[in-house]
Design a protein around this motif. Structure first.
Motif, short mmCIF file in Angstrom:
data_model
loop_
_atom_site.label_atom_id
_atom_site.label_comp_id
_atom_site.label_asym_id
_atom_site.label_seq_id
_atom_site.Cartn_x
_atom_site.Cartn_y
_atom_site.Cartn_z
N LEU A 52 36.46 28.99 31.28
CA LEU A 52 36.63 27.65 31.85
C LEU A 52 37.84 27.62 32.78
N TYR A 53 38.92 28.27 32.38
CA TYR A 53 40.15 28.26 33.17
C TYR A 53 40.09 29.23 34.35
N LEU A 54 39.52 30.43 34.13
CA LEU A 54 39.65 31.50 35.11
C LEU A 54 38.32 32.08 35.59
N ASN A 55 37.22 31.46 35.21
CA ASN A 55 35.89 31.68 35.79
C ASN A 55 35.22 33.00 35.46
N SER A 56 35.90 34.14 35.65
CA SER A 56 35.26 35.43 35.45
C SER A 56 36.32 36.49 35.20
N LYS A 57 35.89 37.64 34.74
CA LYS A 57 36.82 38.75 34.53
C LYS A 57 37.46 39.17 35.84
N GLU A 58 36.68 39.19 36.91
CA GLU A 58 37.21 39.57 38.22
C GLU A 58 38.29 38.60 38.67
N GLU A 59 38.03 37.31 38.54
CA GLU A 59 39.02 36.32 38.97
C GLU A 59 40.25 36.34 38.07
N LEU A 60 40.05 36.62 36.79
CA LEU A 60 41.19 36.74 35.88
C LEU A 60 42.07 37.92 36.29
N PHE A 61 41.45 39.05 36.59
CA PHE A 61 42.22 40.23 36.99
C PHE A 61 42.94 39.98 38.32
N THR A 62 42.28 39.32 39.25
CA THR A 62 42.91 38.98 40.52
C THR A 62 44.12 38.08 40.30
N ALA A 63 43.99 37.11 39.41
CA ALA A 63 45.12 36.22 39.10
C ALA A 63 46.28 37.00 38.51
#
Length: 218
Positions: A52-63
């Motif tokens: 919910l907060y970070l959408n996907s594993k890829e977007e989490l890693f990018t963050a």
């Protein structure tokens, strides 16, 4: 009561908690091996909340890459600005302050450094581009310091922008490799790593400032 407290935690705080857990997991296990279940468990939240907060594993890693890169750059810039606060602070002292801060930060944040130096660069786009942007910003900052030193030394025009930029790239590359070595070698302090690079690089830079260039023998 615990659930009620968790619900009252501000989103920004909760998100940083998730990023802390993600950096630790990615840094220690690698991007491919890390799972969202592990990250959620370490952060003390549900996996759906992470999505919910970070959408996907890829977007989490990018963050994670962006946060760790910003923290490293800020540490280097802040150290140089503090050291250069006095009038006439020489460029070598500013570079020493920046290198010491760089090695201190990478030593104190080994998981973050692993995310930036190893994981981001080895898993393709868009991660590699994020890591490259961080490197370019640090190199541009170092270019400014070396250029200032050249101007202070009244170097001849032959020592131009291209020379300065190339030396900065070489220095940043050496710092990255040395940070990895220092983190893997017991007993190496940040100041020792910074002094090693200063002894390697600044002596050569000093010769250049004096107009002494190396050339291959004919």
């Amino acid at each position: 009561m615990t659930g009620a407290k968790a619900k009252r935690m501000p989103r920004a705080v909760r998100e940083q908690q998730m990023l802390d857990a993600a950096v630790r997991t990615f840094g220690q296990r690698g991007y491919r091996a890390a799972s969202m279940d592990e990250i959620a468990e370490l952060a003390g939240v549900s996996k759906p909340l992470v999505y919910l907060y970070l959408n996907s594993k890829e977007e989490l890693f990018t963050a994670c890459i962006r946060r760790e890169a910003a923290a490293l750059i800020a540490a280097v810039r802040d150290a140089v600005q503090r050291d250069a606060s006095g009038p006439g602070m020489p460029a070598d002292r500013q570079l020493w302050a920046g290198l010491t801060a760089f090695f201190t930060h990478t030593a104190e944040n080994p998981d973050g450094w692993a995310v930036l130096h190893q994981q981001a660069r080895t898993h393709g786009e868009p991660f590699a581009a994020e890591a490259a942007a961080m490197r370019d910003e640090i190199a541009a900052f170092v270019t400014g310091l070396i250029g200032e030193a050249a101007r202070d030394a009244h170097q001849d025009p032959a020592f131009g922008d291209r020379d300065v930029s190339g030396l900065a790239q070489a220095l940043v590359g050496a710092a990255e490799s040395l940070a990895q070595w220092a983190n893997e070698t017991p007993g190496v302090s940040a100041k020792e790593a910074a002094a090693t690079l200063m002894n390697f690089a600044w002596t050569g830079l000093g010769h250049l400032m004096d107009g002494q260039r190396w050339s291959p023998s004919r």
